[in-house]
Design a protein around this motif. Structure first.
Motif, short mmCIF file in Angstrom:
data_model
loop_
_atom_site.label_atom_id
_atom_site.label_comp_id
_atom_site.label_asym_id
_atom_site.label_seq_id
_atom_site.Cartn_x
_atom_site.Cartn_y
_atom_site.Cartn_z
N ASN A 1 0.15 1.36 -6.04
CA ASN A 1 1.41 1.23 -5.33
C ASN A 1 1.50 2.33 -4.29
O ASN A 1 0.87 3.39 -4.44
N THR B 1 -1.42 -4.53 3.16
CA THR B 1 -0.90 -4.19 1.84
C THR B 1 -1.88 -3.23 1.17
O THR B 1 -3.01 -3.04 1.62
N THR B 2 -1.45 -2.65 0.07
CA THR B 2 -2.31 -1.69 -0.63
C THR B 2 -3.61 -2.34 -1.09
O THR B 2 -4.69 -1.75 -0.95
N LYS C 1 -4.98 -7.93 -7.05
CA LYS C 1 -3.82 -7.09 -7.31
C LYS C 1 -3.33 -7.39 -8.72
O LYS C 1 -3.02 -8.54 -9.05
N ASN D 1 0.15 -3.57 -11.33
CA ASN D 1 0.87 -2.57 -10.52
C ASN D 1 2.37 -2.59 -10.75
O ASN D 1 3.07 -1.68 -10.31
N HIS D 2 2.87 -3.61 -11.43
CA HIS D 2 4.32 -3.82 -11.50
C HIS D 2 4.83 -3.82 -12.94
O HIS D 2 5.85 -4.42 -13.25
N TRP E 1 2.10 -8.41 -1.59
CA TRP E 1 3.31 -7.70 -1.17
C TRP E 1 4.53 -8.16 -1.95
O TRP E 1 5.51 -7.41 -2.10
N GLN F 1 5.18 -5.75 -4.80
CA GLN F 1 5.13 -4.31 -4.59
C GLN F 1 6.45 -3.68 -5.00
O GLN F 1 7.43 -4.38 -5.30
N TYR G 1 9.29 -6.54 -9.38
CA TYR G 1 8.66 -5.26 -9.72
C TYR G 1 9.31 -4.67 -10.96
O TYR G 1 10.50 -4.35 -10.97
#
Length: 216
Positions: A91, A109-110, A125, A128-129, A184, A187, A193
């Motif tokens: 993130n 985006t990351t 991805k 991350n959340h 995204w 994120q 998230y």
């Protein structure tokens, strides 16, 4: 047996390692320091886990998890991860990572940054959340009414299928997004998230996400 390589042994990396060993994976884990600094974690994980340098983790992994602060993503080994699936948990926090112009203007985006750094890999991805502790605490058997869902986003169908299977083994349902750029939608500061939501609920939250520039 599949070897899951984990580059980054912080809160997320350690919890992923615990669930991976529980699910029957061999685990190789490394951090930015010497492998000896992970002796206590490896002892806890048991005989199917070992510590190594980041380069050795990348080389040994069948599938890798990159869970380092975003500002360090360019330190991730490139050649050793070519042809492999790579799960990205990053993130963007400007106060930690410094300002990154292409993230500030939302032109990328990351996960796309990591994909550009690893052109021969298939980036997903993932993870991350969710709060680190929830990776173990919120796991539920398939079909449970209270089973939580997590998002996986990728350009690769094969990588998405792996992520879906890993989530299922860990105790979560999946909301799959394509392409990778759609990451995204999960994120930080988006509705999904950190949300403890079912698959149907999370799909709605992901669909409701707005770009940061649309919320200011």
């Amino acid at each position: 047996m599949t070897t899951l390589g984990i580059i980054g042994a912080g809160n997320i990396g350690s919890q992923v390692a615990r669930k991976a060993v529980e699910a029957g994976y061999d685990v190789v884990i490394g951090n930015s320091r010497e492998p000896e600094t992970l002796a206590a974690l490896v002892a806890e994980l048991g005989p199917n886990a070992r510590a190594a340098t980041a380069l050795d983790v990348a080389a040994a992994a069948d599938v890798a998890v990159v869970t380092v602060p975003l500002h360090a993503y360019q330190s991730i080994p490139v050649d050793a991860l070519a042809g492999k699936i790579v799960l990205d948990t990053n993130n963007y926090y400007p106060q930690r990572d410094g300002s990154i112009a292409e993230l500030d203007d939302e032109s990328t985006t990351t996960a796309e940054l990591l994909q550009a750094h690893l052109p021969g890999s298939r980036v997903v991805k993932a993870f991350n959340h969710i709060a680190a502790a929830d990776i173990t605490a919120d796991a539920r058997p398939a079909g449970s009414d209270s089973r939580r869902a997590l998002v996986a986003a990728s350009d690769s169908d094969e990588a998405l299928e792996f992520a879906r299977g890993l989530y299922d083994q860990f105790g979560f349902d999946t909301v799959a997004l394509t392409p990778l750029a759609e990451g995204w939608r999960i994120q930080r500061d988006t509705p999904g998230y950190g949300a403890k939501a079912s698959e149907a609920e999370l799909r709605d939250l992901v669909a409701a996400a707005k770009r940061y520039r649309e919320t200011v």
